[in-house]
Design an enzyme around this catalytic site. Structure first.
Site, PDB file in Angstrom:
ATOM      1  N   GLU A   1       0.834  -1.215   0.000  1.00 51.86           N
ATOM      2  CA  GLU A   1       0.000   0.000   0.000  1.00 51.86           C
ATOM      3  C   GLU A   1       0.861   1.253   0.000  1.00 51.86           C
ATOM      4  O   GLU A   1       0.467   2.292  -0.560  1.00 51.86           O
ATOM      5  CB  GLU A   1      -0.967  -0.016   1.188  1.00 51.86           C
ATOM      6  CG  GLU A   1      -0.412   0.474   2.520  1.00 51.86           C
ATOM      7  CD  GLU A   1       0.535  -0.517   3.200  1.00 51.86           C
ATOM      8  OE1 GLU A   1       1.043  -0.188   4.287  1.00 51.86           O
ATOM      9  OE2 GLU A   1       0.757  -1.614   2.647  1.00 51.86           O
ATOM     10  N   ASP A   2       2.040   1.174   0.616  1.00 51.77           N
ATOM     11  CA  ASP A   2       2.924   2.336   0.624  1.00 51.77           C
ATOM     12  C   ASP A   2       3.490   2.610  -0.768  1.00 51.77           C
ATOM     13  O   ASP A   2       3.660   3.763  -1.158  1.00 51.77           O
ATOM     14  CB  ASP A   2       4.064   2.137   1.632  1.00 51.77           C
ATOM     15  CG  ASP A   2       4.608   0.723   1.641  1.00 51.77           C
ATOM     16  OD1 ASP A   2       4.340  -0.028   0.679  1.00 51.77           O
ATOM     17  OD2 ASP A   2       5.299   0.365   2.600  1.00 51.77           O
TER      18      ASP A   2
END
Length: 646
Positions: free
Chosen positions: A612-613
């Site tokens: 997700e980062d």
């Protein structure tokens, strides 16, 4: 209150269709003789020269269609609309055109057929009569689309110039006037426009190998047509930069879309210098135009939904009406009573040698202050940069800043000049946040999963942190907190949000409990000192459109494999990402990540339970075209210790 009336108009070749259409328009209950406040929608799905509204008295009604003649189109009033080529609102993102390399196999391509049997143009073989019904006496008349002798000679000259390009050895060209299969057999297209060659799949194969795709406007009386649109649509869709010869062309939604950022528009007379002109365009400009073309295609042309939304946005922008507000995500409290059963107040340990700033009561960032001015002042920027004009956000990272003098004149805006305007270091610097942005606070968003003791320790470490507005704990654990769990009570509210499912995407939801522009996304096991957090906050305030954080990573194209990217978490002098396990970013990006970014990306995050980062880093850099900023902690590594340091 004024209303806008949308009238759907279909094409018809039936006898007397034009006269009947005008009669029906005048019968509309709110037409009032001149059609004011009416929008006539004539959206085509197939290639045609049909233009029933041409000889219809539309009065003061706005005409929206693809086919326009130059003497019919009212600039700034009528709207050139795309065709509805793709009824599906979704498309396979695997078909996204590859951006690099800048130069493809073919430097310039054109496929088209203008004259039957490749005959030279003459008055005998260019005549085309579009039979229409005269509104006055019912007689058949010759339409204005017939090519003149001058236009026919111009076409011959242009074909000769394009043939010369084939002799250039430095670059490859694909110029084809002898289509084995084309739509030239359609009588409407003959001698009015260049017929499309081959099937769609065949043209796609050529366009995917094309740096530039030539679009020739044959008839000077045509402002735009379904035929020209198909060529434009396909070029943008497959990453070929459209080169349009014909200044009279009116492109779709050109009132707000800056077409010169993704297409080259030249007068036909410059065909003799076309190759020289295109060779002056640098690789970085080619890539910029290709990227912008993809943005225009995917945002405004890609589907019926996109076309409809853009049409509504055009009318709304003309009237300076703000866009629709994106909703915030509800923040259901995991505690039925609103707070945990057991709490322990944590005392603030005050170090007189390290006063980091005032601890103020929580206050929210201002929002929705530029609802109407955005539609005017930021009109060009919003329409020509992702995500587009479809939504209204509480604030934007690039909202204008007050001038530096406002820190000293106009303190009612919330400025705290360092040292009262004198400046200073140490104590004076820490006491005031300074900068060209008024005082503000940040919200910590901490995601946790089945690590209650780690979470409690992380929350305790936040006590006394200046400029902190609130702590949002995103509870991803499947079970609720235990009743006997002792929660720390610090100087700001701690809100524990119950999530719908265990997803790493939850950390980026724009929760309605978040009342500040600044977010610090942090893992529950991240250890940062207060001075390190505030240093990151200060840096972010000077770069509000970027991710600013601590753990850096590096990625690059894998030259050995050529199937993906290298990803490096080791210490390096080269960084391209900052992980959101400890990073500041603007809440605006939470809206874009959760509601606008393609869902397939969030689905991949859920599938891998990771990355997700990476998705957030790519999203922010995609919008800003800027990298993130890494800030160092007190224990930032010493470059001199690296073996390749010199």
């Amino acid at each position: 209150m004024a209303c806008i009336y949308l009238v759907c108009v279909g094409d018809s070749t039936a006898k007397g269709a034009v006269a009947k259409l005008e009669t029906n328009l005048n019968k509309l209950p709110n037409w009032n003789g001149d059609g004011r406040n009416h929008v006539l929608l004539n959206l085509q799905r197939y290639e045609t020269l049909s233009n029933n509204l041409k000889n219809t008295d539309t009065g003061r009604a706005i005409v929206v269609q693809t086919n326009f003649e130059t003497n019919q189109f009212r600039a700034g009033f009528d709207i050139v609309a795309p065709m509805l080529l793709n009824l599906d609102s979704k498309f396979d993102w695997k078909d996204t055109p590859i951006q690099v390399p800048a130069l493809r196999t073919y430097f310039l391509t054109f496929q088209g057929k203008s004259f039957s049997n490749n005959m030279a143009p003459s008055e005998d073989n260019v005549a085309f009569i579009n039979v229409e019904q005269n509104n006055v006496n019912g007689k058949q008349v010759k339409a204005d689309l017939t090519l003149t002798k001058e236009e026919a000679e111009e076409i011959l000259f242009m074909t000769e110039e394009l043939e010369k390009l084939k002799k250039i050895k430095e670059d490859k060209f694909f110029i084809d006037f002898m289509c084995t299969k084309s739509n030239f057999e359609v009588q409407e297209t003959q001698n009015v426009e260049w017929g499309l060659c081959g099937e769609h799949t065949e043209r796609v194969s050529t366009l995917q190998q094309s740096t530039f795709a030539l679009i020739l406007a044959t008839n000077n009386s045509i402002a735009f047509s379904t035929h020209l649109y198909i060529r434009l649509y396909e070029a943008l869709r497959y990453g070929a930069i459209p080169v349009i010869l014909g200044e009279q062309i009116q492109l779709p939604f050109n009132e707000f879309i800056s077409w010169k950022k993704c297409a080259i528009i030249l007068p036909k007379s410059r065909i003799t210098e076309l190759y020289f002109f295109l060779k002056t365009i640098s690789d970085k400009d080619i890539l910029s135009m290709r990227r912008q073309g993809w943005f225009v295609w995917s945002t405004y042309l890609s589907s019926t939904e996109a076309v409809t939304n853009t049409l509504l946005a055009t009318i709304r922008t003309r009237l300076s009406i703000p866009a629709s507000i994106l909703p915030s995500e509800p923040s259901p409290n995991i505690f039925s009573s609103g707070h945990p059963k057991k709490e322990e107040k944590i005392k603030v340990a005050v170090d007189p040698e390290e006063l980091l700033g005032p601890i103020d009561p929580p206050f929210a960032s201002p929002k929705y202050l530029r609802n109407f001015t955005t539609t005017i002042v930021d009109q060009e920027y919003i329409w020509n940069n992702p995500p587009g004009p479809q939504y209204l956000f509480p604030s934007l990272p690039n909202d204008p800043l007050l001038p530096t003098d406002a820190r000293f004149i106009g303190s009612q805006h919330g400025f705290r000049p360092i040292g009262g305007g004198v400046g200073g270091a140490g104590k004076e610097f820490q006491e005031a946040i300074g900068g060209n942005v008024p005082r503000e606070q940040f919200t910590i968003v901490m995601l946790t999963y089945e690590r209650e003791k780690v979470l409690m320790s992380a929350l305790e470490r936040l006590v006394g942190l200046p400029y902190l507005n609130k702590v949002i704990v995103v509870w991803n654990s499947p079970e609720p907190p235990k009743d006997d769990l002792l929660w720390p009570r610090i100087h700001v509210p701690i809100k524990v949000i119950k999530t719908k499912k265990n997803s790493l995407n939850n950390r980026f939801l724009p929760y309605d409990e978040i009342e500040t522009d600044a977010l610090l996304s942090i893992d529950d096991d991240a250890h940062l000192r207060h001075d390190e957090i505030l240093f990151g906050f200060r840096v972010w305030r000077e770069a509000r459109d970027r991710i600013v954080g601590f753990p850096g990573r590096f990625h690059a194209w894998d030259l050995s494999n050529k199937d993906g990217f290298l990803y490096n978490s080791n210490y390096s002098c080269e960084l391209s990402m900052v992980l959101t396990g400890a990073a500041f970013f603007h809440k605006y990006y939470s809206y874009v990540y959760s509601y606008i970014m393609p869902k397939v990306i969030r689905d991949k995050v859920d599938e891998y339970i990771n990355c997700e980062d990476i998705a957030m880093n790519f999203l922010v850099s995609h919008i800003t075209r800027k990298p993130p900023i890494k800030v160092c902690t007190r224990h930032c590594y010493d470059l001199s210790s690296l073996p390749y340091h010199s």
